[in-house]
Scaffold this motif. Sequence first.
Motif, mmCIF file in Angstrom:
data_model
loop_
_atom_site.group_PDB
_atom_site.id
_atom_site.type_symbol
_atom_site.label_atom_id
_atom_site.label_comp_id
_atom_site.label_asym_id
_atom_site.label_seq_id
_atom_site.Cartn_x
_atom_site.Cartn_y
_atom_site.Cartn_z
ATOM 1 N N PRO B 191 -17.895 -33.079 -5.366
ATOM 2 C CA PRO B 191 -17.674 -32.439 -4.060
ATOM 3 C C PRO B 191 -18.378 -33.199 -2.934
ATOM 4 O O PRO B 191 -17.812 -33.375 -1.857
ATOM 5 N N TRP B 192 -19.572 -33.695 -3.238
ATOM 6 C CA TRP B 192 -20.324 -34.458 -2.230
ATOM 7 C C TRP B 192 -19.528 -35.703 -1.820
ATOM 8 O O TRP B 192 -19.325 -35.967 -0.638
ATOM 9 N N PHE B 193 -19.021 -36.389 -2.815
ATOM 10 C CA PHE B 193 -18.269 -37.612 -2.562
ATOM 11 C C PHE B 193 -16.975 -37.322 -1.784
ATOM 12 O O PHE B 193 -16.645 -37.996 -0.813
ATOM 13 N N VAL B 194 -16.276 -36.261 -2.210
ATOM 14 C CA VAL B 194 -15.011 -35.914 -1.567
ATOM 15 C C VAL B 194 -15.247 -35.567 -0.104
ATOM 16 O O VAL B 194 -14.579 -36.090 0.794
ATOM 17 N N MET B 195 -16.230 -34.687 0.150
ATOM 18 C CA MET B 195 -16.508 -34.264 1.517
ATOM 19 C C MET B 195 -16.848 -35.471 2.383
ATOM 20 O O MET B 195 -16.412 -35.584 3.513
ATOM 21 N N ARG B 196 -17.671 -36.344 1.828
ATOM 22 C CA ARG B 196 -18.153 -37.482 2.599
ATOM 23 C C ARG B 196 -17.008 -38.400 3.008
ATOM 24 O O ARG B 196 -16.947 -38.892 4.121
ATOM 25 N N ASN B 197 -16.099 -38.621 2.090
ATOM 26 C CA ASN B 197 -15.042 -39.598 2.354
ATOM 27 C C ASN B 197 -13.805 -39.012 2.995
ATOM 28 O O ASN B 197 -13.118 -39.689 3.736
ATOM 29 N N GLU B 198 -13.567 -37.743 2.700
ATOM 30 C CA GLU B 198 -12.358 -37.110 3.225
ATOM 31 C C GLU B 198 -12.310 -37.220 4.745
ATOM 32 O O GLU B 198 -11.298 -37.582 5.333
ATOM 33 N N ARG B 199 -13.447 -36.913 5.386
ATOM 34 C CA ARG B 199 -13.486 -36.946 6.842
ATOM 35 C C ARG B 199 -13.236 -38.367 7.365
ATOM 36 O O ARG B 199 -12.467 -38.577 8.282
ATOM 37 N N GLU B 200 -13.890 -39.324 6.714
ATOM 38 C CA GLU B 200 -13.752 -40.714 7.143
ATOM 39 C C GLU B 200 -12.302 -41.193 6.958
ATOM 40 O O GLU B 200 -11.751 -41.863 7.827
ATOM 41 N N ILE B 201 -11.715 -40.785 5.837
ATOM 42 C CA ILE B 201 -10.320 -41.159 5.601
ATOM 43 C C ILE B 201 -9.446 -40.576 6.694
ATOM 44 O O ILE B 201 -8.580 -41.253 7.256
ATOM 45 N N HIS B 202 -9.715 -39.329 7.025
ATOM 46 C CA HIS B 202 -8.933 -38.653 8.052
ATOM 47 C C HIS B 202 -9.040 -39.396 9.389
ATOM 48 O O HIS B 202 -8.036 -39.666 10.039
ATOM 49 N N THR B 203 -10.275 -39.746 9.776
ATOM 50 C CA THR B 203 -10.475 -40.459 11.041
ATOM 51 C C THR B 203 -9.729 -41.780 11.039
ATOM 52 O O THR B 203 -9.029 -42.114 11.991
ATOM 53 N N ARG B 204 -9.910 -42.513 9.949
ATOM 54 C CA ARG B 204 -9.260 -43.825 9.900
ATOM 55 C C ARG B 204 -7.750 -43.688 9.864
ATOM 56 O O ARG B 204 -7.042 -44.492 10.454
ATOM 57 N N PHE B 205 -7.297 -42.647 9.195
ATOM 58 C CA PHE B 205 -5.859 -42.414 9.129
ATOM 59 C C PHE B 205 -5.304 -42.175 10.530
ATOM 60 O O PHE B 205 -4.248 -42.656 10.886
ATOM 61 N N GLN B 206 -6.092 -41.424 11.325
ATOM 62 C CA GLN B 206 -5.617 -41.139 12.678
ATOM 63 C C GLN B 206 -5.555 -42.385 13.535
ATOM 64 O O GLN B 206 -4.645 -42.534 14.351
ATOM 65 N N SER B 207 -6.526 -43.288 13.356
ATOM 66 C CA SER B 207 -6.418 -44.518 14.167
ATOM 67 C C SER B 207 -5.233 -45.363 13.709
ATOM 68 O O SER B 207 -4.613 -46.023 14.531
ATOM 69 N N VAL B 208 -4.935 -45.298 12.410
ATOM 70 C CA VAL B 208 -3.748 -46.007 11.944
ATOM 71 C C VAL B 208 -2.501 -45.423 12.604
ATOM 72 O O VAL B 208 -1.640 -46.144 13.104
ATOM 73 N N GLN B 209 -2.440 -44.076 12.655
ATOM 74 C CA GLN B 209 -1.299 -43.420 13.274
ATOM 75 C C GLN B 209 -1.166 -43.803 14.736
ATOM 76 O O GLN B 209 -0.080 -44.087 15.230
ATOM 77 N N ALA B 210 -2.314 -43.796 15.436
ATOM 78 C CA ALA B 210 -2.300 -44.118 16.865
ATOM 79 C C ALA B 210 -1.792 -45.536 17.072
ATOM 80 O O ALA B 210 -0.981 -45.799 17.965
ATOM 81 N N SER B 211 -2.250 -46.438 16.213
ATOM 82 C CA SER B 211 -1.836 -47.827 16.318
ATOM 83 C C SER B 211 -0.335 -47.953 16.052
ATOM 84 O O SER B 211 0.367 -48.726 16.699
ATOM 85 N N PHE B 212 0.147 -47.139 15.109
ATOM 86 C CA PHE B 212 1.568 -47.155 14.792
ATOM 87 C C PHE B 212 2.400 -46.696 15.988
ATOM 88 O O PHE B 212 3.425 -47.297 16.313
ATOM 89 N N SER B 213 1.921 -45.630 16.666
ATOM 90 C CA SER B 213 2.688 -45.171 17.832
ATOM 91 C C SER B 213 2.715 -46.242 18.908
ATOM 92 O O SER B 213 3.692 -46.364 19.632
ATOM 93 N N LYS B 214 1.625 -47.004 19.002
ATOM 94 C CA LYS B 214 1.593 -48.074 19.999
ATOM 95 C C LYS B 214 2.682 -49.091 19.703
ATOM 96 O O LYS B 214 3.375 -49.557 20.602
ATOM 97 N N ILE B 215 2.815 -49.448 18.427
ATOM 98 C CA ILE B 215 3.844 -50.412 18.064
ATOM 99 C C ILE B 215 5.229 -49.857 18.380
ATOM 100 O O ILE B 215 6.070 -50.540 18.951
ATOM 101 N N SER B 216 5.438 -48.579 18.037
ATOM 102 C CA SER B 216 6.740 -47.966 18.317
ATOM 103 C C SER B 216 7.033 -48.015 19.799
ATOM 104 O O SER B 216 8.136 -48.379 20.215
#
Lengths: 610, 631
Positions: B191-216
């Motif tokens: 649970p410690w590992f999941v909590m720690r990384n889940e948030r970071e994955i989410h943040t990074r995922f959002q920047s990927v999404q934002a970058s994708f919209s820029k390309i579009s």
Amino acid sequence: MNLNLETDETSSALQPQIQMKTFRRLLAVIGGQKKLLIAGLLLIFLGTAAALSEPRLFGYAIDDAILPKDWLLLRNIGIFYLLVVCIRVSSMIAQAYLFEKLGQRVMQELRLALFAQLQALPVSTYDRNPVGRLITRVTNDISAMAEMFSAGFVTMIGNILIVIGTLVWLLVLDLRLGLIASAVFPVILITSAHFSRSLTTAYRNARTRLSALNAFLAENILGMKVVHLFNRQKIHVNRFMQINESLADAQISSVKVFAYFQPTLTWCSGIAVSLVIWFGGSRALEGSLKPGILVAFFSYVLAMFQPMREIVDKWTVFLSGMTAAERVFGILDWETEMPVAETAIEAVALSDVRGHIVFENVWFAYTTDKHGGEHWVLKDLSFEIKPGMQVGIVGHTGSGKTTLISLLLRFYEPQKGRILLDGKDLRDYDRRSLRASIGIVQQDVFLFSGSIEENLHLWKNPAPETRAKVEGAMKNLGASRHLLNLDERGSNLSTGERQILAFGRALASDPKIWIMDEATSNIDSESEERLNTALTEASKDRTLLMIAHRLATVRSADLILTLHKGVLVECGSHRELLEQNGFYSKLYRYQSVLEKEHLVEPELGTSTDL
Amino acid sequence: MPPEAASSGGDLTRGSAWRKFLDESALLRHYLWKYRKFVGYGLATLLLVDLLELAPPIFLKNSIDAVMGGKPRRILAWFALAYVLTSLIQGFCRYGWRIYLIRSSMLAGRDLRLKFSDHLFQLSASFYDKRRIGELMSLATNDVDAVRMAMGAGLLTMADAAFYIVTVPVVMVILSPQLTLLAFLPLPLIPWFVMRNEREIHTRFQSVQASFSKISAMAQENLNGIRITKAFAREDEQHHRIQKLGEEYVRLNLELAKIQSAFGPTLDFMMSLGLVILLFMGGRFVISDLVTLGTFVAFQRYIQKMVWPMTAIGLSLSYYQRSVASSIRMEEVLSLQSDVQESLSPAELPPAAFRTSKAAHPGPWKTAGAIEFRKFHFGFPGSANPVLRNIDLKIEAGQRVAFVGSIGAGKTALLGVLPRLYPVGDGMVHLDGVDINQWPLEELRRQIGYVGQEVFLFSESVLENVAYGLHEWTDAPKKLLATHQAMTLASVREDVKLLSHGEQTRLGERGVNLSGGQKQRLTLARALAKEPSVLILDDALSSVDVQTEETILSGLRARSGRNTELLAAHRISTVKDSDWIVVLADGGIGRQGTHSQLITEKNSLYWKFHEQQRLKDDLAEYLRDLEGTFS
């Protein structure tokens, strides 16, 4: 050339060989990333080998350490097991990363290729294909392919290796028991083949219905006013309901395909394990099979089915990736504007254009109908513009004014006749340097979403003196402080400001030929006057073409060309044309009635639709 | 809806978090509740699968123990049989949960799509003036899918993981509490590992999404501005731009991949540590006869089963989060009300006599068509400047009234309010003495035939398009007659006959392309076919040539059952035969009168229009003669 994108999906459903072609092409693209590919594959092999050896280690531990009560060996096997786990996990991490990297690189390469292709397409392609559809190719289709790479590809290869590896291990460990345990394997192969076929059908079915639903909804959003005016909301909602229902049906039938297949896997694994319990257990009782091997057999048989489930789950990702790839490759095959090398052996790069333009019996049509007949937009057009002349071009909508400019920019090529620039055929020039020597200011100024600076210089870094010249000219034109703040975003500019920006944009490239395409029709007369003064100054000793429907704009031109339905009707100076008492003079009188009230219609219609 | 539990504790933050959860999951809960039966069956079969999943390791354990203990062979047969039977039932149950759970999510998706689209059909013109079609389409497809997925795959993974996490350890403890404890030593790390990384994955995922919209956005912009790019020879610069954006996108994706590719394997590693511990300690336990070899084998299986639920929890959370983001976006549109609403107490129209006889077939009742504007003001919604001010105007039934004026004088606004596409203030506009806001909306629009400047035809056959306004239960012969009459009146019937499939020809993107004038005349025919009482032509014949227009207009005058006609036009030829002409200027009424009255005043706006028209006709005639000389 296949321009009918909508039918792509259905056609590929009918022609499976196209998919093979796509697949091979995709492999060729991946092959470009050899190092990553080889490293990734090696890691997959390593990881698979580690994964396959784990149950065997448990078997050793039982037979050679636990049952003989050998504490030391148990410890050593334990340590070795830990090592194997570490190798497996690290190779999993590394291969996932490497394949992601591979996928991203391939995607970037394809995106750039596709983008370059889209930029190189002739303008006529854009007349025929809605931009929205093309954008979907650059964005969504490329993403679908990326997902296929990062998720589908690794899972596919890794899982197939595990299945094969397990089968081999089973046979190596004990040939007889291995054969018995893998007896269900043919059943799985047959059902899998059946499954993938039904799923492909169901999936395409759902896709087709989804695009039908999207098309219906999009059309209704566009025509919502009409729907309301005719009280048809209920009927349309009902029709939407039907389409929606048929989509849901199609989606549910693909659920059913999965639902039928999953139990088959469960049953097969159940049968395989119980065969091992019975035959393996009996032989262990007889003493002809070590208990550790029996335990390893359980693990292997069970491990064989998990990868199969994963392959099944990723199958749709694979399908949509392939469909996307097919469409992307389709666009890459479209014809582009001919590279210079093929059209002109000695393409002349333009350095010093004088601006001597001659049209010689030019005929042009945008489209040809089924019987090969052309709908001529320009008919036998001939005229000469001497260097440094100011030329007005006048005519109704559809008279061919803008087409004439498009030909000069080589967006299109005339079917008959030729256009000469400084005595040479336009086709002998390099397209880009030709265009770079022409400055165009249009009525609808297209703004990119960047800063004003970027919109002005279009991502080129100008020389300091050019920069100063442009800014000075814009200031003289009465550019507001907002417009001169070049870091600001370009959106929210007024029509007048856009016009000034467009002028600056053209001025920055120091064109040898100026074109004003109805550039002053949307601004007030004071700004128009200022712009005209600036233009006269900038185009001194240069050729200037002005398209205008307000005749006052072109009154002072050296030469006025009047076009009607693609035919050059009259040409001459303002005074000469008034004396002729023809088209121009009548148009001029007509416009002057309401000139003062600024009530001139934005554009004269041709009033004919026959 | 499920009964909403009030926030229990006095703890304010916890209460509001609960409230927030209830708010953001409202759509999801609504459909879970609606399909509670299917969802219930689905969860029940899933639970059964998961419970049965506990049995096979026990069978293996007993088989091994039987082998080790030298028990008779037939015992093995029983275990093998039990194993097959278990998997048989599991197979059926697996079929069950897929059918129930995933199907209910598909059905919920269908319902939500319908709900959203139905709502779109209720919203008025001002909504569509503001929204881009791409955005609405994305809501109706992508966001609906996000909610659906949370209900299908999301709920499934969560329930599956939860069942495993609750049940597997229980069986393990029963088999050997000490070994369970040891094997689960690495567990708290998860649970410690999941909590720690889940948030970071989410943040990074959002920047990927934002970058994708820029390309579009960049791609879209570039394709729209392709002519500028080509004209200024900036292909290389544009290519460089997208290359930079693409490289940024690749970089962000790899940043994400750094965590994401390690996520699953790391969880796997933690569970595998359990296996290592089992090998060490479990082996010792077997050697010391604390547990049997069968238990050891069963533990191996159980520990492996725990890997999936650990990953699944993170997965189901991300399904949920995506559905929440989509719900919020959709609710924003779903909560909008149309600014054109049916009156709470609409006038009783059509009159009772026309409604009682055949409720299912309302008679062809036509109102007289007298229109009155009283102190009429109008500005488009959201715009501060009124287009029209203080208009007082009476139009008698049966008259043809024309409106002229320069662009932006308010002709379109004046005529467009009658069918209430845009909201109108109360008491300002009356049709036959009744405030149009009091008219039943549907009846008002049935009485009015509005043909605007924008031409919109549906991608259906010509016939379907012209018959568009006819009641859906109009019988076929009558429909055909009405459409033929309308097409004849609109002078388009001959054109239609020349089309490849006549009136069955399909229009639109995949059908034939008609000329602007043909489209305008079809649009007129569509309005005429429903035999409106008030016909409004807002510059509706601008692409039709003058002679054809004259034919159409005189045909309209001669038709039977004609009532009021309102015209707005640029051409004097269109308006000169009207009974009354109104000149609009500066947001109000300038002069009005008949053509012969208005024409007398020299240099007035109308006179100038007329003069201009004369010169234009002169020009047109000249050009016609000229065209004769073209080869």
